[in-house]
Design a protein around this motif. Sequence first.
Motif, mmCIF file in Angstrom:
data_model
loop_
_atom_site.group_PDB
_atom_site.id
_atom_site.type_symbol
_atom_site.label_atom_id
_atom_site.label_comp_id
_atom_site.label_asym_id
_atom_site.label_seq_id
_atom_site.Cartn_x
_atom_site.Cartn_y
_atom_site.Cartn_z
ATOM 1 N N ALA A 65 -17.867 34.576 -28.566
ATOM 2 C CA ALA A 65 -17.239 35.865 -28.279
ATOM 3 C C ALA A 65 -16.318 36.333 -29.391
ATOM 4 O O ALA A 65 -15.948 37.507 -29.446
ATOM 5 C CB ALA A 65 -16.443 35.774 -26.977
ATOM 6 N N GLY A 66 -15.917 35.429 -30.294
ATOM 7 C CA GLY A 66 -15.002 35.801 -31.366
ATOM 8 C C GLY A 66 -14.407 34.579 -32.022
ATOM 9 O O GLY A 66 -14.946 33.477 -31.934
ATOM 10 N N GLY A 67 -13.253 34.814 -32.667
ATOM 11 C CA GLY A 67 -12.610 33.729 -33.384
ATOM 12 C C GLY A 67 -11.114 33.939 -33.474
ATOM 13 O O GLY A 67 -10.596 35.032 -33.213
ATOM 14 N N ILE A 68 -10.427 32.879 -33.841
ATOM 15 C CA ILE A 68 -8.986 32.930 -34.049
ATOM 16 C C ILE A 68 -8.668 31.972 -35.188
ATOM 17 O O ILE A 68 -9.206 30.866 -35.252
ATOM 18 C CB ILE A 68 -8.206 32.605 -32.761
ATOM 19 C CG1 ILE A 68 -6.702 32.807 -32.963
ATOM 20 C CG2 ILE A 68 -8.547 31.232 -32.234
ATOM 21 C CD1 ILE A 68 -5.916 32.825 -31.655
ATOM 22 N N ASP A 69 -7.813 32.410 -36.095
ATOM 23 C CA ASP A 69 -7.459 31.638 -37.275
ATOM 24 C C ASP A 69 -5.948 31.468 -37.299
ATOM 25 O O ASP A 69 -5.208 32.453 -37.248
ATOM 26 C CB ASP A 69 -7.949 32.361 -38.530
ATOM 27 C CG ASP A 69 -7.877 31.515 -39.776
ATOM 28 O OD1 ASP A 69 -7.573 30.305 -39.684
ATOM 29 O OD2 ASP A 69 -8.118 32.057 -40.867
ATOM 30 N N ILE A 70 -5.506 30.227 -37.372
ATOM 31 C CA ILE A 70 -4.081 29.908 -37.314
ATOM 32 C C ILE A 70 -3.705 29.097 -38.547
ATOM 33 O O ILE A 70 -4.396 28.133 -38.898
ATOM 34 C CB ILE A 70 -3.771 29.118 -36.028
ATOM 35 C CG1 ILE A 70 -4.104 29.994 -34.819
ATOM 36 C CG2 ILE A 70 -2.316 28.644 -36.009
ATOM 37 C CD1 ILE A 70 -4.205 29.246 -33.523
ATOM 38 N N MET A 71 -2.610 29.477 -39.180
ATOM 39 C CA MET A 71 -2.127 28.760 -40.352
ATOM 40 C C MET A 71 -0.849 28.001 -40.000
ATOM 41 O O MET A 71 0.023 28.546 -39.330
ATOM 42 C CB MET A 71 -1.847 29.734 -41.497
ATOM 43 C CG MET A 71 -3.065 30.490 -41.951
ATOM 44 S SD MET A 71 -2.837 31.557 -43.408
ATOM 45 C CE MET A 71 -1.261 32.293 -43.172
ATOM 46 N N LYS A 72 -0.775 26.778 -40.464
ATOM 47 C CA LYS A 72 0.436 25.990 -40.293
ATOM 48 C C LYS A 72 1.379 26.343 -41.436
ATOM 49 O O LYS A 72 1.045 26.157 -42.612
ATOM 50 C CB LYS A 72 0.104 24.499 -40.309
ATOM 51 C CG LYS A 72 1.301 23.608 -40.130
ATOM 52 C CD LYS A 72 0.883 22.150 -40.125
ATOM 53 C CE LYS A 72 2.077 21.243 -39.939
ATOM 54 N NZ LYS A 72 1.661 19.825 -39.904
ATOM 55 N N ILE A 73 2.554 26.851 -41.102
ATOM 56 C CA ILE A 73 3.553 27.199 -42.115
ATOM 57 C C ILE A 73 4.467 25.995 -42.345
ATOM 58 O O ILE A 73 4.693 25.593 -43.477
ATOM 59 C CB ILE A 73 4.372 28.436 -41.680
ATOM 60 C CG1 ILE A 73 3.444 29.616 -41.347
ATOM 61 C CG2 ILE A 73 5.388 28.804 -42.748
ATOM 62 C CD1 ILE A 73 2.553 30.080 -42.482
#
Length: 153
Positions: A65-73
């Motif tokens: 259905a889609g995507g999500i992108d998360i960055m660790k700061i």
Amino acid sequence: MDLQLHRTKIEETGVLLKIQKEAFRNDLLKYRDFSTSPAAETRQMLAHRIRFSNHYTVFADGLIAGGIDIMKITEHHYRLFRIFLSTAFQNQGLGAKVMKLAEGKFPNAVMWSLNTPQDNQRNRHFYEKLGYEIVGASKVNDSLTLLEFEKVL
């Protein structure tokens, strides 16, 4: 509807890129931001992010259905780089559920951040409803200013 997030497999790049371009197409046309718009991203750029970030595929009843992108700061600060759903899955309350699932994958987070276009009232309302607050702004070009949001847990 059964909603799940799984780490994105490189084989899903093509399907996700098509959904991402579809989801951000109107923003690309409106803001003419051909350098950073998700709708202008190449397959190689997406594949790189899949390999080197916390990229998840959103599955709704077993369908992509889609995507999500998360960055660790930092150890306790994470940044939502991008979330997108196919138009077939939008306006069903899935975005908030995806955000909750994503935040749950990082229990050590005490701060989340993201940005969104200043004049996109729908996005602003969505993030504010989830507890995010505006903390700044940055101008990308003459037609695009991004608002910076943060959420402290």
